[in-house]
Design an enzyme around this catalytic site. Structure first.
Site, PDB file in Angstrom:
ATOM      1  N   ALA A 186       0.842  -1.199   0.000  1.00  0.00           N
ATOM      2  CA  ALA A 186       0.000   0.000   0.000  1.00  0.00           C
ATOM      3  C   ALA A 186       0.873   1.243   0.000  1.00  0.00           C
ATOM      4  O   ALA A 186       2.033   1.210   0.418  1.00  0.00           O
ATOM      5  CB  ALA A 186      -0.924   0.004   1.221  1.00  0.00           C
ATOM      6  N   ASP A 187       0.287   2.338  -0.463  1.00  0.00           N
ATOM      7  CA  ASP A 187       0.952   3.638  -0.417  1.00  0.00           C
ATOM      8  C   ASP A 187      -0.095   4.698  -0.131  1.00  0.00           C
ATOM      9  O   ASP A 187      -1.204   4.641  -0.666  1.00  0.00           O
ATOM     10  CB  ASP A 187       1.655   3.943  -1.743  1.00  0.00           C
ATOM     11  CG  ASP A 187       2.485   5.214  -1.662  1.00  0.00           C
ATOM     12  OD1 ASP A 187       3.509   5.193  -0.945  1.00  0.00           O
ATOM     13  OD2 ASP A 187       2.118   6.231  -2.282  1.00  0.00           O
TER      14      ASP A 187
END
Length: 201
Positions: free
Chosen positions: A73-74
């Site tokens: 994830a970012d």
């Protein structure tokens, strides 16, 4: 016939906040941090940016996994058409907080689940609207003194207890911290208990 073994879940992140979030849903997981250099430019669209960076992270880890689900994830803050990055130092944090104070902004998270060995990928992005209260100079100094700005996009950590200035207006609180748990739980259910696709719950 032998029992199917539980799916192996790997978090491609060194983020303590993401580890804590993932632990909340009670799904056992391992950690293999993604060693990638995040882009410093090209910030024209937050949704595309978090999608691309989260995919870079998962792609750095998934080929090293023989079997299982790899999650990456970012997250990025976005206001007035530009990103709000992690502050370089306290002076930079002060500049960022002055821009956010008294306004609303968006937090975008891009997430990817990549199943090995068949390389099925589920990719999504999620937005949360966040309001930051107005700050006097004294309040700003006190906020900076907490050092909660360090290492966080937007120079704040909403997961810290009793934050009197930050509140979620629309969307997921966990998304602001770094993983949209509500959606992630549904996606994991779609994969099924042994990582085999089944109907969404």
């Amino acid at each position: 016939m032998g029992e199917s073994k539980p799916v192996r879940l790997i978090l491609a992140s060194a983020s303590p906040a993401r580890r804590e979030l993932l632990a909340r849903i009670g799904f056992p997981f391992e950690v293999i941090p993604a060693d990638v250099e995040e882009p410093s430019g090209g910030f024209t669209d937050p949704r595309t940016f978090v999608q691309n960076v989260s995919w870079l992270k998962v792609a750095a880890v998934a080929p090293r996994v023989g079997e299982g689900l790899v999650l990456a994830a970012d997250t990025i803050a976005w206001i007035n058409g530009h990103p709000v990055l992690k502050p370089a130092d306290e002076a930079d944090a002060r500049r960022i907080l002055r821009e956010l104070a008294g306004r609303e902004h968006d937090l975008w998270t891009g997430a990817v689940l990549w199943r090995r060995p068949d390389d099925l990928q589920v990719i999504w992005q999620e937005r949360t609207r966040v309001a930051f209260a107005a700050l006097t100079d004294t309040q700003l100094d006190a906020y900076l003194a907490t050092r909660s700005w360090k290492g966080h996009s937007g120079a704040y950590a909403i997961q810290e207890k009793d934050d009197p200035y930050v509140r979620v207006v629309e969307g997921s609180m966990s998304n602001v911290i770094g993983l949209p748990l509500e959606t992630l739980t549904r996606v994991l259910a779609w994969f099924g208990p042994q990582g085999t696709p089944g109907p969404p719950s």
